[in-house]
Design an enzyme around this catalytic site. Structure first.
Site, PDB file in Angstrom:
ATOM      1  N   TYR A 116      34.618  43.216  39.707  1.00  0.00           N
ATOM      2  CA  TYR A 116      33.376  42.532  40.105  1.00  0.00           C
ATOM      3  C   TYR A 116      32.185  43.490  40.040  1.00  0.00           C
ATOM      4  CZ  TYR A 116      30.251  39.927  43.296  1.00  0.00           C
ATOM      5  OH  TYR A 116      29.192  39.264  43.873  1.00  0.00           O
ATOM      6  N   LYS A 128      28.953  42.960  37.666  1.00  0.00           N
ATOM      7  CA  LYS A 128      27.632  42.784  38.262  1.00  0.00           C
ATOM      8  C   LYS A 128      26.683  43.911  37.882  1.00  0.00           C
ATOM      9  CE  LYS A 128      28.001  38.849  40.448  1.00  0.00           C
ATOM     10  NZ  LYS A 128      27.254  37.677  39.920  1.00  0.00           N
ATOM     11  N   THR A 188      29.155  33.226  51.959  1.00  0.00           N
ATOM     12  CA  THR A 188      29.542  32.192  51.006  1.00  0.00           C
ATOM     13  C   THR A 188      31.062  32.084  51.001  1.00  0.00           C
ATOM     14  OG1 THR A 188      29.757  33.718  49.121  1.00  0.00           O
ATOM     15  CG2 THR A 188      27.546  32.838  49.579  1.00  0.00           C
ATOM     16  N   ASP A 230      32.086  25.023  31.721  1.00  0.00           N
ATOM     17  CA  ASP A 230      32.542  26.398  31.936  1.00  0.00           C
ATOM     18  C   ASP A 230      31.472  27.278  31.312  1.00  0.00           C
ATOM     19  OD1 ASP A 230      33.630  28.921  31.751  1.00  0.00           O
ATOM     20  OD2 ASP A 230      35.498  28.276  30.807  1.00  0.00           O
TER      21      ASP A 230
END
Length: 299
Positions: A171, A175, A205, A73
């Site tokens: 997110y 990022k 993806t 992890d």
């Protein structure tokens, strides 16, 4: 013929699927020894299995390359350290670290809960810092011992982090943090022979298929193939890389550097503003400065 990263030791996180898998195969094809890290979780971070990483290792070995699997992890401090140690113990050193692991829990900010925020910030932001922190300890020690260190760090940001993305506030924030972290790492770690850069790829993806793009690839040229980003990552991870502190967008065959925050037009009155003057100064600066890129998904 030797590849561009022949003999280099490379750790790639989240390397069992999508972009990470493509990077691992590209590095191996160019002669690198690859530690394939993947926790094997689902798109939302649930579950976990070691088989996907071992499958990539088997694919690399079947092609004559060297690879080992790792199921750490990456946002766990001790596990991230053990991952870096595994590469060093296996091959004697670390040359390149590619931080790629992550998952999504998309929701509008007005309905996002604490767990959805914390999970994404943890895997993307801490999951970049923790492995890199252990990697720099290795590179710094070697540098202080007098070695000519040529460490390379490649982070994975996103268009969401650079421009914002509706429904992905957790997110996007993480990022954006990755992009800023890259600049900081480059500024602080160059003295140890390390070059740090980031990519903001556009690809099909598990996180984007069926949501942003079609599930299946088209016939012929596929500009959303994750493998399109990998040559850039391999070059950034090689001795040939001569840039640092930059973020590159790559989409299909199109590549560009992407600048972050820049100082806009300055309006200076030479004294303390009055509140009544602020609006005019604000709008003068906005008018005279470049317009920001639009947020993805904004109407």
């Amino acid at each position: 013929m030797a590849g561009i990263v022949d003999g280099r030791v490379v750790v790639i996180t989240g390397a069992a699927r999508g972009l990470g898998r493509a990077h691992a195969l590209e590095f191996a094809a160019e002669g690198a020894r690859v530690l394939v890290n993947d926790l094997g979780v689902e798109r939302d971070g649930s579950g976990g299995a070691s088989e996907p990483a071992r499958e990539v290792v088997a694919e690399i070995r079947s092609g004559g390359g060297e690879a080992e699997a790792n199921a750490a992890d990456v946002a766990d401090w001790d596990q991230a350290g053990a991952m870096i140690a595994q590469a060093v113990e296996t091959w004697g050193r670390l040359d390149t670290l590619v931080c790629n692991a992550g998952f999504l829990r998309d929701r509008m900010l007005a309905t996002m809960n604490e767990q959805e925020w914390d999970a994404i910030v943890r895997v993307h932001l801490k999951g970049h810092f923790a492995p890199a922190r252990h990697a720099i300890a290795h590179w710094r020690d070697r540098s202080k011992a007098g070695e000519d260190v040529r460490g390379r760090l490649i982070n994975t940001s996103s268009g969401a982090g650079l421009m914002g993305s509706i429904g992905q506030g957790n997110y996007a924030a993480a990022k954006a943090g990755v992009a800023a972290l890259t600049i900081q790492q480059a500024a602080e770690w160059g003295r140890y022979g390390v070059r740090a850069n980031a990519i903001a790829p556009d690809a099909r993806t598990r996180m984007t298929a069926g949501i942003m793009y079609e599930e299946q690839a088209p016939q012929g040229w596929d500009d959303k193939d994750p493998a399109n980003a990998s040559p850039l990552v391999v070059w950034l991870g090689s001795d040939a890389c001569d840039v640092t502190g930059r973020v590159f967008e790559i989409a299909g065959g199109a590549l560009n550097v992407c600048d972050g925050w820049q100082h806009g037009h300055v309006v200076d009155v030479g004294r303390k503003y009055s509140a009544a003057e602020i609006a005019e100064a604000v709008h003068t600066s906005i008018t005279a400065s470049p317009s920001p890129a639009p947020v993805y998904g904004a109407g």
